[in-house]
Design an enzyme around this catalytic site. Structure first.
Site, PDB file in Angstrom:
ATOM      1  N   PHE A 269       0.865  -1.183   0.000  1.00 36.34           N
ATOM      2  CA  PHE A 269       0.000   0.000   0.000  1.00 36.34           C
ATOM      3  C   PHE A 269       0.896   1.225   0.000  1.00 36.34           C
ATOM      4  CE2 PHE A 269      -2.725   3.209   2.002  1.00 36.34           C
ATOM      5  CZ  PHE A 269      -3.916   3.026   1.310  1.00 36.34           C
TER       6      PHE A 269
ATOM      7  N   SER B 105       1.876  12.186   7.539  1.00 30.24           N
ATOM      8  CA  SER B 105       0.601  12.382   8.230  1.00 30.24           C
ATOM      9  C   SER B 105      -0.374  13.222   7.402  1.00 30.24           C
ATOM     10  CB  SER B 105       0.835  13.054   9.590  1.00 30.24           C
ATOM     11  OG  SER B 105       1.552  12.192  10.459  1.00 30.24           O
TER      12      SER B 105
ATOM     13  N   GLY C 103      -7.212  -0.503   8.582  1.00 28.39           N
ATOM     14  CA  GLY C 103      -5.843  -0.939   8.822  1.00 28.39           C
ATOM     15  C   GLY C 103      -5.376  -0.628  10.225  1.00 28.39           C
TER      16      GLY C 103
ATOM     17  N   GLU D 264       0.630   3.849   9.779  1.00 35.69           N
ATOM     18  CA  GLU D 264      -0.835   3.850   9.579  1.00 35.69           C
ATOM     19  C   GLU D 264      -1.542   4.858  10.481  1.00 35.69           C
ATOM     20  OE1 GLU D 264      -2.870   0.189   8.787  1.00 35.69           O
ATOM     21  OE2 GLU D 264      -1.029  -0.782   8.139  1.00 35.69           O
TER      22      GLU D 264
END
Length: 380
Positions: free
Chosen positions: A123, A132, A242, A363
């Site tokens: 990904f 971010s 996720g 993530e």
């Protein structure tokens, strides 16, 4: 409320636990030391159904619920967080994203190979100037009629060198800002697609993390996921789920460290008795276990929300924020309980402490989770 696991959930948890102890534990220290990707172990995980747990059976997936997935993630993460992050990306981000949003043709071509572990996915969202702040995509995908021309760089990509298929987020129309972002399926080996050097990391050293460079890569129009401009929504929805997987990873790292510390405290003696009999150690274990159980409830709540098809943005953010902090706190205390041995690789806890840190970063950093949580709280 029902806090009991079903027989199926217990069976999945136990299967993951057995696999972790029998297949991942042997050699885990050497793989960490040598930054060696667990290729054979990942292949076996695919054969056992751990690489596409939530995907549709129609495309080779397990069709399991999110609770099953987080139970398996915790058990794998207790032993080898490098293997579990490979599992997390392939399940939460790649397989789930394709299963939920890809076309039938895309699923038949790509998803069916990813769910079985025959192929591996990555990904690709983060960039040198867009971590971010995911809206600041510099990677561009210019519409050329029947294909897009992809240019840019992606950073810190898990499975960056070992993946076969890459979900790449890129900006097509800068004037539309986040509404001009698209998501594409890119295959390894396409002309102009280059994989940068492997990162030398603090933790999860067995997983491979790379920068990726795209230089005039031609991406067929049929490889765009969803309608034009759907890419940002695709990335946010996928990452939201996720985060539950990473929360489960953090929970597993904490649980693994706790179990090692508890068992060690029952064997190690000081001042004429096992150190578990000393209040200083017993109270540490009490705090560690309480933190783990608190985080576990948040992780399970987020998984339950996702399975109920209700909003899990808030619960997922709280689960990741809590579990990642618990992972850091518990692993530090586990090293402390081991004393000098905690600083030695053969006792495993120093590796778990190094692995724990990344759960507060990837993530969605802990700071981003606090933004998500505070915005939700202030709406009410």
């Amino acid at each position: 409320m029902n806090f009991e696991l079903s027989e199926e959930h217990i069976m999945i948890r136990d299967a993951a636990r057995d696999f972790a102890k029998n297949e991942l534990l042997p050699g885990v220290i050497d793989r960490d030391e040598k930054q060696e990707f667990p290729k054979e172990q990942i292949k076996k995980m695919g054969e056992l159904g751990f690489m596409g747990m939530m995907a549709s059976p129609e495309y080779g997936g397990g069709g399991m619920d999110t609770i099953s997935y987080v139970l398996a993630m915790e058990e794998i993460s207790k032993i080898d967080a490098s293997a579990s992050v490979v599992m997390s990306v392939n399940n939460s981000l790649v397989c789930w994203g394709l299963d939920t949003y890809a076309s039938k043709e895309q699923k038949e071509k790509y998803l069916a190979k990813l769910t079985t572990g025959e192929k591996l996915g990555a990904f690709c969202l983060s960039e040198p100037e867009a971590g971010s702040d995911a809206t600041s995509q510099r990677t561009s995908a210019i519409d050329k009629g029947d294909y897009y021309l992809l240019n840019g760089t992606k950073n810190w990509i898990t499975n960056g060198g070992t993946a076969d298929y890459y979900l790449v987020i890129a900006q097509t129309d800068r004037e539309k800002k986040h509404r001009g972002i698209n998501a594409f399926i890119v295959e390894k080996g396409w002309e102009g697609f280059e994989i940068g050097p492997k990162e030398n990391k603090l933790g999860i050293r067995g997983s491979d993390t790379h920068s990726l460079n795209f230089n005039d890569v031609k991406v067929p129009k049929e490889n765009r996921i969803g309608e034009d401009g759907f890419g940002f929504k695709f990335a946010m929805k996928t990452l939201s789920g996720g985060r539950i997987g990473i929360a489960a990873q953090a929970l597993g790292i904490a649980s693994g460290a706790f179990e090692l510390a508890r068992d060690y405290s029952k064997q190690r003696k000081a001042f004429g008795t096992e150190i578990s009999n000393h209040q200083a150690i017993a109270f540490k274990l009490a705090d560690m276990y309480t933190s783990i159980e608190s985080s576990r409830h948040l992780v399970m709540k987020a998984a339950w929300d996702k399975d109920q098809k209700t909003s899990y943005d808030l619960s997922g953010a709280m689960a990741k924020l809590s579990a990642s902090q618990t992972a850091m706190d518990v692993t530090v205390e586990a090293v402390q309980i081991h004393g000098g041995n905690g600083f030695v690789k053969e006792y495993h806890v120093e590796r778990l402490m190094r692995d724990a840190k990344i759960t507060q970063i990837y993530e969605g950093t802990s700071e981003i989770q606090k933004i998500v949580i505070s915005r939700s709280v202030l709406k009410n």
